[in-house]
Structures are given as structure tokens and as C-alpha cells.
Design an enzyme around this catalytic site. Structure first.
Site, PDB file in Angstrom:
ATOM      1  N   ARG A  19       3.172  -7.739   8.250  1.00 18.40           N
ATOM      2  CA  ARG A  19       4.133  -7.515   8.705  1.00 18.40           C
ATOM      3  C   ARG A  19       4.571  -6.255   9.356  1.00 18.40           C
ATOM      4  NH1 ARG A  19       5.833  -7.047   1.971  1.00 18.40           N
ATOM      5  NH2 ARG A  19       7.464  -6.095   2.543  1.00 18.40           N
ATOM      6  N   SER A  37     -12.970  -2.483   9.216  1.00 16.45           N
ATOM      7  CA  SER A  37     -13.124  -2.432   7.899  1.00 16.45           C
ATOM      8  C   SER A  37     -14.525  -2.990   7.261  1.00 16.45           C
ATOM      9  CB  SER A  37     -12.393  -4.637   7.749  1.00 16.45           C
ATOM     10  OG  SER A  37     -12.286  -4.628   6.888  1.00 16.45           O
ATOM     11  N   ARG A  38     -14.676  -3.207   6.440  1.00 17.45           N
ATOM     12  CA  ARG A  38     -15.341  -3.221   5.710  1.00 17.45           C
ATOM     13  C   ARG A  38     -16.565  -4.031   6.887  1.00 17.45           C
ATOM     14  NH1 ARG A  38     -14.374  -4.534  -0.547  1.00 17.45           N
ATOM     15  NH2 ARG A  38     -12.932  -5.587   0.610  1.00 17.45           N
ATOM     16  N   LYS A  97       1.375   2.518  -0.152  1.00 18.78           N
ATOM     17  CA  LYS A  97       1.250   2.862  -1.844  1.00 18.78           C
ATOM     18  C   LYS A  97       1.021   1.721  -2.552  1.00 18.78           C
ATOM     19  CE  LYS A  97       5.740   0.578   0.247  1.00 18.78           C
ATOM     20  NZ  LYS A  97       5.492   0.592   1.071  1.00 18.78           N
ATOM     21  N   ASP A 178       2.762  -2.210  -8.070  1.00 14.89           N
ATOM     22  CA  ASP A 178       2.577  -2.552  -6.940  1.00 14.89           C
ATOM     23  C   ASP A 178       4.138  -3.033  -6.126  1.00 14.89           C
ATOM     24  OD1 ASP A 178       2.965  -6.059  -5.861  1.00 14.89           O
ATOM     25  OD2 ASP A 178       0.871  -5.022  -5.521  1.00 14.89           O
TER      26      ASP A 178
END
Length: 337
Positions: A19, A37-38, A97, A178
Site C-alpha cells: 500500500r 530484508s533479512r 506505527k 495494531d
């Protein structure tokens, strides 16, 4: 700092990128040059999906001198470490967030930002929508009088296998961190001050799935003049994501308040829907409104700021402290015990 486009790196490959990247594509003066990324495989998939030129490791991205800012889109528990690593590397940081799991963790972020003279902001995109400005104007002008009560809910029903992190206490799962943070930030937008009292209830393990997280919770904040904010968040109960403001002269209804584009004002003889749809600039790309927070971050960086005047560190810490208090009352601790 570049006088042209600000060059960004994606420090993580979370699902929110599906998004957020739509909004980034609407911003002309930014350039996303790398994703980390990992695992190299994950970074490569994201780079191919979004047309990012390079897929590299965290260490490689943070060592790049041509990257000025990073966006941190990973699960909650990974925010603090990646944000601090980025700031120590001299990068400006927009972190999803909640910025951290606890208010004490957030203190570490702000201390790091001060020490390294870099910009840091929690990505509370709600505050930057055009409708948010209209709403503030209505409240400042007293269109509905003094707001006495706010009601809001941000809730949905999910299954543990759909989004496992939501139901994992070791990943700071649950509804409050969340979706509940949206309620609390919106209450701050409306009242502009911290509550003097906060109380609430949460439900855990209500359907024998042994979920040690807040599946749903309702909480009430009371302010110094008796105003109330009545809020609900849930990950196992679907409700309309609508906020209602009740004032001494009228009311305002804001559907999907966490990404607002329209509101219904009723005051005296006035009964009006006000709309501020999200502007779209690229055919076939429907941005939900992430472009507004990104533009704000870039404006702050160009001004040499370390802190947003809109999404301040104090506001982020205040909301996290309220979450700490509620989770403590509910017996929810991180790390899980």
C-alpha cells in the site's frame, strides 16, 4: 543533502509496502534506490515487484552514502533496532506505527535522533490527509461547539493463520498496538491534550484458541474539562471504522477515520457532507493517501528538522505511554511472560 530528489531505502519488506509504495509513486521528488530484508530472496522479490533498482542486505543499505532516508516497514518488534541502526548510520527515519512497543523504547529512538542530528517520525499518516485540515478548521471555528465526546472504533476479524503476528505475544500482537493506536492518535488530534484518566477492558482467549493477546478491547479517556473519548479496537471482531464527534452545537461523523476523505457535519441548519478525496496522479495506481505523510517527511528533511511539527515525538510517546498503561492493566507484557 541532494537538491533534487531525496533518495530513499526500504529497510524491510513488510506487507504494508503493497500500500505504501502506491503513495510513494505519487511523489515526484523522491527516488527509492534500494530495498533490504533479512534474506536476499525476500529483498529480491520486493525489488522486482515494485521496480526498485537494488536488493541488498541491511548492512549494505545502511552503508550507502547516497541514501538519505529510510522507511521501516517491519513487524512492531523490529522497529527499534532497525531505526536506531539507521540513525547511527546518519539516515533520516520514517518508522511504521507503533514506532516502538513501549514508551521507554521510544525514548531510545529520540535520544539517538538527537545525538546523530537526523529526522525521526512515526508514520501516523492519518494526521496528514487534506480532510484532517478541514476537520481542524471546523473544530477551531467552533462549528459544533466544544467537543464533549468522541467515539471511534477500528476493528476487523482475522484468523491466526491469516496474519500470524497479530496473535503472537512475542511479536507484540493484539489489537491495541495494531489498530488501537489509531484511536488514540485520533483522540489526540481532536482534543490536543493528554487525558487525566484512562481505563479499559480487553478480551483474551475468548474462543479457546489460547491467544494471549488482546483480541478486542474498549477503553475510555477522560480529559480535564470532562470530555470523553470512547474507543474500541479488535482483531477478532468486525466493526465499522467510524468516528463520531459530539459537541455542544452539533456533531461530525467521519467514516474510515484512520484514512479520512469525507465527513458529515450536522450543526443547526447545516447538514452537509464534506469530501476531500485522495488525489491520484498515476493511471491504474490507486493511492490511499500515503503520499501526504511522505511529502511532509521530505519537507522536514529539506528544512533540516529532526522532528515533525505535526507528528511530534511528544505525541508518539504519549500514545505509547497510554498503551503501556492499558496493557499493564490487562496483564499483557512484552516480552511475553
Amino acid at each position: 543533502m541532494s537538491e533534487g530528489k531525496i533518495r530513499w531505502g526500504l529497510l524491510g519488506a513488510g506487507r504494508i509496502l503493497d500500500r505504501w509504495m502506491k503513495g510513494a509513486r505519487q511523489v515526484e521528488d523522491m527516488e527509492i534506490v534500494a530495498v533490504a530484508s533479512r534474506t536476499e530472496e525476500t529483498a529480491g522479490r520486493v525489488a522486482e515487484k515494485f521496480g526498485v533498482p537494488e536488493a541488498i542486505s541491511y548492512e549494505s543499505l545502511l552503508s550507502r552514502e547516497d541514501i538519505e532516508a529510510v522507511y521501516v516497514p517491519v513487524p512492531h518488534v523490529g522497529h527499534k533496532d532497525l531505526a536506531i541502526r539507521a540513525m547511527k548510520a546518519g539516515k533520516h527515519v520514517l518508522v511504521e506505527k507503533p514506532a516502538t512497543v513501549t514508551s521507554e523504547d521510544f525514548d531510545e529512538l529520540t535520544a539517538c535522533a538527537r545525538e546523530h542530528h537526523v529526522f525521526l517520525m512515526e508514520a501516523v499518516w492519518t494526521r496528514f490527509f487534506p480532510l484532517a485540515e478541514v476537520l481542524h478548521s471546523c473544530l477551531d471555528e467552533g462549528v459544533i461547539g466544544q467537543v464533549r465526546l468522541m467515539q471511534s472504533s477500528f476493528s476487523f476479524r482475522s484468523e491466526p493463520e491469516q496474519v500470524p503476528r497479530l496473535f503472537d505475544p512475542n511479536l507484540a500482537g493484539g489489537a491495541l498496538l495494531d489498530t488501537g493506536v489509531y484511536n488514540l492518535h485520533f483522540a489526540d488530534m481532536i482534543f490536543g491534550k493528554e487525558p487525566v484518566r484512562m481505563t479499559g477492558l480487553a478480551s483474551m482467549d475468548t474462543d479457546s484458541l489460547h491467544l494471549q493477546v488482546d483480541e478486542q478491547g474498549s477503553y475510555i479517556a477522560q480529559y480535564d474539562q470532562g470530555e470523553l473519548a470512547v474507543m474500541t479496537s479488535a482483531v477478532r471482531t468486525d466493526m465499522p471504522d467510524t468516528a463520531f464527534l459530539y459537541g455542544t452545537k452539533g456533531s461530525i461523523e467521519i467514516p474510515t477515520f484512520w484514512k479520512p476523505s469525507r465527513m458529515h457535519v450536522i450543526a443547526g441548519d447545516r447538514d452537509e457532507w464534506i469530501e476531500r478525496p485522495v488525489s491520484q496522479k498515476i493511471a491504474g495506481v490507486e493511492d490511499e493517501g500515503y503520499q501526504y505523510e511522505i511529502r511532509h517527511v521530505q519537507e522536514c528533511i529539506r528544512k533540516g528538522l529532526t522532528e515533525s511539527p505535526v507528528m511530534t515525538w511528544e505525541k508518539s510517546r504519549s500514545v505509547l505511554a497510554l498503551c503501556d498503561r492499558l496493557r499493564g492493566d490487562w496483564g499483557l507484557k512484552y516480552p511475553f511472560e
